[in-house]
Design an enzyme around this catalytic site. Structure first.
Site, PDB file in Angstrom:
ATOM      1  N   LYS A  69       0.849  -1.196   0.000  1.00  0.00           N
ATOM      2  CA  LYS A  69       0.000   0.000   0.000  1.00  0.00           C
ATOM      3  C   LYS A  69       0.883   1.243   0.000  1.00  0.00           C
ATOM      4  O   LYS A  69       1.724   1.417   0.897  1.00  0.00           O
ATOM      5  CB  LYS A  69      -0.855   0.033   1.261  1.00  0.00           C
ATOM      6  CG  LYS A  69      -2.245  -0.481   1.082  1.00  0.00           C
ATOM      7  CD  LYS A  69      -3.011  -0.216   2.363  1.00  0.00           C
ATOM      8  CE  LYS A  69      -4.464  -0.506   2.225  1.00  0.00           C
ATOM      9  NZ  LYS A  69      -5.179  -0.242   3.472  1.00  0.00           N
TER      10      LYS A  69
HETATM   11  C1  E4P Z   1      -8.688   0.842   3.335  1.00  0.00           C
HETATM   12  O1  E4P Z   1      -7.916   0.073   2.799  1.00  0.00           O
HETATM   13  C2  E4P Z   1      -8.410   1.472   4.648  1.00  0.00           C
HETATM   14  O2  E4P Z   1      -7.664   0.572   5.428  1.00  0.00           O
HETATM   15  C3  E4P Z   1      -9.589   1.811   5.488  1.00  0.00           C
HETATM   16  O3  E4P Z   1     -10.782   1.413   4.900  1.00  0.00           O
HETATM   17  C4  E4P Z   1      -9.551   3.214   6.023  1.00  0.00           C
HETATM   18  O4  E4P Z   1     -10.789   3.702   6.366  1.00  0.00           O
HETATM   19  P1  E4P Z   1     -11.236   4.275   7.779  1.00  0.00           P
HETATM   20  O5  E4P Z   1      -9.975   4.598   8.541  1.00  0.00           O
HETATM   21  O6  E4P Z   1     -12.071   5.468   7.462  1.00  0.00           O
HETATM   22  O7  E4P Z   1     -12.021   3.182   8.412  1.00  0.00           O
END
Ligand code: E4P
Length: 193
Positions: A91
């Site tokens: 990522k």
């Molecule tokens: C996606 O890959 C992220 O890990 C995640 O969904 C972040 O979203 P949030 O912090 O708003 O839950």
């Protein structure tokens, strides 16, 4: 339409793998920080070992925590080298300089999930630079007055029109209705906690 699990919790992951309902796993530094203190690499290896135990070769996304673009590349390579699992995706948080990171990792054969995207342009540029996945923060976009459905439709059309080898992930999912809306609007994958 595919369903990924957005968690770094080993018990949750095992429970989902046992049921056969998960087609990928996404983690991030905040999710890892919620888990009992452990070595970063060991925790990721434990997640991958669970996938192997259930004979699944599903993508596992692991986020770099370096902020300098060159250090991101080094860290991505280190993650790929140290984790014994063939389907680790790195990522990379979206950014203009990070497009070079994505492109270079792609050249090295490392699959990237470009994360933290809020606009169609970010998702489209990341897809062009070679990201295997591009992640839209669905509800965080709604929080700031944006329209994730429109964004998903635009980006899906762009990917299809250009025959890009890239899938859109909707993250930041808060309720089952978000899944339906994401899939209805052309999203390939939803990752939900
Ligand atoms: C996606 O890959 C992220 O890990 C995640 O969904 C972040 O979203 P949030 O912090 O708003 O839950």
């Amino acid at each position: 339409m595919k369903l990924f699990a957005d968690t770094a919790n080993l018990k949750e992951i095992e429970s989902l793998l046992q049921k056969g309902v998960v087609q990928g796993i996404t983690t991030n530094p905040s999710l890892l920080a919620k888990e009992p203190k452990a070595d970063f690499y060991q925790h990721i290896q434990d997640i991958c070992d669970l996938c192997l135990r259930y004979k699944l070769d599903i993508p596992v996304s692991v986020e770099v925590f370096a902020t300098d673009p060159d250090k991101m590349i080094t860290q991505a390579e280190e993650i790929i080298q140290r984790i014994e699992y063939g389907n680790v995706n790195i990522k990379i948080p979206v950014g203009f300089e990070e497009l070079r990171v994505i492109s270079q990792l792609r050249t090295k054969g490392i699959r990237v999930n470009c994360t933290c995207c809020f606009t169609s342009a970010q998702l489209q540029l990341a897809a062009l630079s070679g990201a295997r996945y591009v992640s839209l923060f669905y509800n965080r976009l709604i929080d700031i007055g944006g329209d994730p459905s429109k964004c998903l439709r635009q980006v899906r059309k762009f990917i299809d029109d250009n025959s890009l080898d890239c899938e859109i992930i909707a993250g930041s999912i808060r309720n089952p209705y978000d899944l339906e809306k994401s899939w209805e609007n052309g999203c390939h994958i939803v990752t939900a906690s």
